[in-house]
Write an enzyme that holds these catalytic residues in place. Sequence first.
Site: not given
Length: 261
Positions: A57-58, A61
């Site tokens: 997820h990170e 980003h």
Amino acid sequence: MTTAVTRSERRISPIFIGLVAIMGVAGWAVWTGFSASTGFAVFLFVVAGWVVSLCLHEYAHARTALHGGDITIGAKGYLTLNPLKYTHAVLSIVLPVIFVILGGIGLPGGAVFIERGRISGRWKHSLISAAGPLVNVACAMLLMLPFTFGALDAGVPIPFLAALAFLAMLQVTAAILNLLPVPGLDGYGIVEPWLSYSFRRQVEPFAQFGLLAVFGCLWIPEVNAVFFNFVDSVTHAFGVPDGASSLGYAYFQFWKGDPFS
């Protein structure tokens, strides 16, 4: 504009590899019944799988920000998938795991620091915020598709099926909750570039409380019931059996004993 990073800046962290290995070994232990405690094996499988998804997820980003113009991403270690490189390890890893333990809720925390001033264009800013939840959507799909296509209909141990359903449910809850337009969550980050400057300044002080506010609302029985009914409708649409994720959560809470005892 260059997005080049050095080899060391994009080398996958041994910590992330270790998390994947723990997930694999724990999954094997759940499938074969090798572990003396099935619940503990489910716990390790789900926690490791959940943290792996948080790292991805990170990473999404960070990678999107890199291509959007923030060339400092590589030097910060965000491309190594190392959770210890995040700006707030407690918010990014520890707190989401606590949310899972306390309420069976998948809710990512805040993490990578992006130098937004280096990025121009509202669409780029929105895409950077959307990249993380889209990873949760992809993870949820991958975990639910075996149910959809009947790959788990026969010969699959019940604890493994339940653990997989629970992990899939966590991804669904993470995607839904993180897309809410609440300050501090990615959903707000998606719409924020399109809001007026004065409005953004007014809500900025509340961003640090957004995550806890959402979690607190889910403790309200009426809100909790509506939310999980919606989550169940999503997982059921993909063929996940009724009650499978709840059984997985029961196994996950190994400290409460065998759910069949």
